[in-house]
Structures are given as structure tokens and as C-alpha cells.
Design a protein around this motif. Structure first.
Motif, PDB file in Angstrom:
ATOM      1  N   PRO A 112       8.418   3.493   6.037  1.00 36.28           N
ATOM      2  CA  PRO A 112       7.816   4.007   4.891  1.00 36.28           C
ATOM      3  C   PRO A 112       6.903   2.975   4.080  1.00 36.28           C
ATOM      4  N   ALA A 113       6.202   3.111   3.232  1.00 35.82           N
ATOM      5  CA  ALA A 113       5.192   2.223   2.497  1.00 35.82           C
ATOM      6  C   ALA A 113       6.202   1.791   1.351  1.00 35.82           C
ATOM      7  N   ASN A 114       7.320   1.094   1.355  1.00 31.84           N
ATOM      8  CA  ASN A 114       8.059   0.561   0.135  1.00 31.84           C
ATOM      9  C   ASN A 114       7.570  -1.016   0.354  1.00 31.84           C
ATOM     10  N   HIS A 115       8.644  -1.723  -0.354  1.00 34.74           N
ATOM     11  CA  HIS A 115       8.487  -3.210  -0.641  1.00 34.74           C
ATOM     12  C   HIS A 115       8.656  -3.928   0.756  1.00 34.74           C
ATOM     13  N   LEU A 116       8.943  -3.449   1.797  1.00 35.22           N
ATOM     14  CA  LEU A 116       8.914  -4.192   3.265  1.00 35.22           C
ATOM     15  C   LEU A 116       7.693  -4.186   3.933  1.00 35.22           C
TER      16      LEU A 116
ATOM     17  N   TRP B 211       8.872 -12.730   2.159  1.00 29.79           N
ATOM     18  CA  TRP B 211       9.801 -12.291   1.151  1.00 29.79           C
ATOM     19  C   TRP B 211       9.955 -10.852   1.062  1.00 29.79           C
ATOM     20  N   LEU B 212      10.500 -10.495   0.146  1.00 32.80           N
ATOM     21  CA  LEU B 212      10.855  -9.069  -0.053  1.00 32.80           C
ATOM     22  C   LEU B 212       9.933  -8.159  -0.955  1.00 32.80           C
ATOM     23  N   ARG B 213       8.782  -8.543  -1.304  1.00 38.08           N
ATOM     24  CA  ARG B 213       7.527  -7.832  -1.791  1.00 38.08           C
ATOM     25  C   ARG B 213       6.433  -7.834  -1.104  1.00 38.08           C
ATOM     26  N   CYS B 214       6.507  -7.427   0.258  1.00 35.64           N
ATOM     27  CA  CYS B 214       5.369  -7.235   1.068  1.00 35.64           C
ATOM     28  C   CYS B 214       4.477  -6.282   0.683  1.00 35.64           C
TER      29      CYS B 214
ATOM     30  N   THR C 282       9.394  -3.362  10.895  1.00 33.58           N
ATOM     31  CA  THR C 282       8.768  -3.380   9.735  1.00 33.58           C
ATOM     32  C   THR C 282       7.476  -3.067  10.063  1.00 33.58           C
ATOM     33  N   GLU C 283       6.414  -4.239  10.098  1.00 33.47           N
ATOM     34  CA  GLU C 283       5.102  -3.884  10.453  1.00 33.47           C
ATOM     35  C   GLU C 283       4.650  -5.244  11.322  1.00 33.47           C
TER      36      GLU C 283
END
Length: 281
Positions: A195-199, A139-142, A176-177
Motif C-alpha cells: 500500500p502507498a502508506n508512510h513506508l 526512516w518511517l516517512r518514506c 516494502t519497496e
């Protein structure tokens, strides 16, 4: 390892899951995995910070005060005489009749924690490991460390079936990761990570590695990079709690760099080990 933390009490380990616990039915909860080295937590405060943030993001109230929880976790390690391993901690929204919306305010969250023996991957740290590539279908809130891990499980299983340490994830062409770790590449002496964003999850080990890079004056860029950038990097390494820092020397059938751990990854591996020793001495 027969004692667990259940809400505010340390009790004998037994089957405790209620069929209507929202963690069991919806994955409605958050968790942390905290490393223990020589009987001591490593970066415990940072893990609790992230637990509190995750809970806030899903509008979940933690059942214990921070100071009380920390003392309970330390006691759990002591009573189970854990020297090397992890503490797994999760908080669900609690037991309530099965409706998708949140239950009433008088529903109490359920907190459970237990200890587990687990060694670091020292052989892979020293010699490097392998990884595979697979599509990131999460999902988009990893950035929230929730209990919803089925996509991660499927990715990790692919890696296990191919005798790899990790599955590195990509959304389209962008890395991503990984299924249970953060991914770094090295290009021309520069460390690059998403970057440490929502992904991605802003890993605790990830943060420590960024500190180490700053201490060693290694240039770091938190920016997106592609599959091609990964495969053609001078070095690749992954980071996670208790996995620590593991150089990746092959992705699918593609050798990374020379096919052996690179100088920057090795420097970070040794520095990370030193930082653990400094904290537990």
C-alpha cells in the motif's frame, strides 16, 4: 548539458553549494527525478504534484509558482537539447547558520535543477533482471521524497556488488519497496504491491502501472506481502522513473516463476511503452 536552473534563472553549470546550505548539511529538502523521452517530459504534472506534497510535509515553501517552475523546466530541457534522459530537481530550505531548528522566515529556499543523459533499461525490460534482498533500515516517512538517501545508497551498493539491478527491501518479513523503485508481485493472475502508506514512496511509474492494470482489467491488490510470497510469486517486477518497468527473474539465488519475464509483466512493459509514445506524439 552545461546549463542548470538555479532558483529562477538558467545559468552556466558551476559549483554552487554553500557550506551552510541546509540540503548539504542536514539533507533538509526534497527532490524529483522526471523522465524525458524524445525531448518531452513524461507525467510532469504528477511529478510536480508530488514535489508540492513532499515540500508541504516538511513545511518547506517552494520558491517558484507551479506554472513558472514548469515553464523553467521545459526551457532547461530545450537549452540543453536533451532528447533522452532525466531532469533532477531539488529544493533545500536554503542557506542559514547551522542550527537544527528551522531558520528564520527570511531564509530563502534554494532550487536547483539539471539535465542528465539516461537511457531506459530496455535489455532488462525484455529479458528480466536480478535483485537481492536486504533489510529496510530507512526512516518511517518514506512517502516523502527527501534528500536523506544514505540507507538507499547502502542498499543499492549491495546490489551493485552482486551484479544485480536492484535491492528489494523488507521490514522484518514484509516486503516494502526497493532502493530506488517500487516492487510488484504476480500471483494467480493478480498483481500485488505494498500500500502507498508512510513506508513506501508512491512512485509516479507505480501509479501509471496501476492505471494500466485497470485498463487491462488485471486484478490489483494493494496489500502487504512477505518474503516468502515474493520468492514464490509467479512474477516479480519493479517500476521507477526512467527504469520504467523491469521484470525480476531472480532474487538472490532464487528463480522467480520460470526464470523468465511472465506474461503479465510483459503486457505491462509494452503498455507502458505505448503510454509514453502517446504522451510525446
Amino acid at each position: 548539458m552545461n546549463k542548470i536552473l538555479f532558483n529562477d534563472s538558467i545559468i552556466e553549470r558551476e559549483k554552487l553549494v554553500d557550506i551552510e546550505d541546509r540540503g548539504y548539511q542536514f539533507g533538509d529538502g526534497v527532490y524529483e527525478v522526471i523522465g524525458v523521452y524524445d525531448g518531452h517530459f513524461f507525467m510532469l504534472e504528477e511529478h510536480i504534484d508530488r514535489l508540492e506534497r513532499s515540500a508541504k510535509e516538511i513545511k518547506l515553501s517552494l520558491p517558484s509558482k507551479r506554472s513558472e517552475l514548469i515553464e523553467q523546466l521545459k526551457r532547461l530541457v530545450d537549452v540543453n537539447q536533451l532528447k533522452e534522459g532525466v531532469v533532477y530537481l531539488q529544493v533545500s530550505r536554503g542557506v542559514a547558520e547551522r542550527w537544527h531548528h528551522f531558520p528564520s522566515n527570511n531564509t530563502s529556499p534554494t532550487l536547483v535543477a539539471y539535465t542528465k543523459l539516461e537511457q531506459t533499461m530496455k535489455r532488462e525490460e525484455d529479458n528480466g533482471g536480478t535483485a537481492i534482498l536486504t533489510e529496510d533500515i530507512r526512516w518511517l516517512r518514506c512517502d516523502i521524497k527527501t534528500l536523506n538517501l544514505l540507507p538507499n545508497v547502502l542498499a543499492k551498493q549491495k546490489a551493485v556488488e552482486q551484479h544485480a539491478v536492484e535491492a528489494i527491501l523488507h521490514r522484518g518479513n514484509v516486503i516494502t519497496e526497493a532502493s530506488a523503485s517500487n516492487v510488484f508481485i504476480v500471483r494467480n493472475g493478480e498483481v500485488i504491491t505494498h500500500p502507498a502508506n508512510h513506508l513506501v514512496l508512491n512512485g509516479i511509474t507505480r501509479r501509471k502501472v496501476l492505471e494500466i492494470c485497470k485498463e487491462f482489467r488485471i486484478k490489483v491488490s494493494e496489500e502487504t506481502y512477505t518474503i516468502n510470497d515474493l520468492l514464490n510469486a509467479d512474477e516479480v517486477f519493479i517500476t521507477a522513473t526512467k527504469l520504467d518497468v523491469v521484470p525480476i527473474v531472480k532474487v538472490d539465488q532464487h528463480l522467480i516463476g520460470t526464470g523468465a519475464p511472465g506474461n503479465i509483466a510483459k503486457k505491462i512493459v509494452y503498455a507502458y511503452r505505448d503510454s509514453i509514445q502517446e504522451r510525446i506524439d
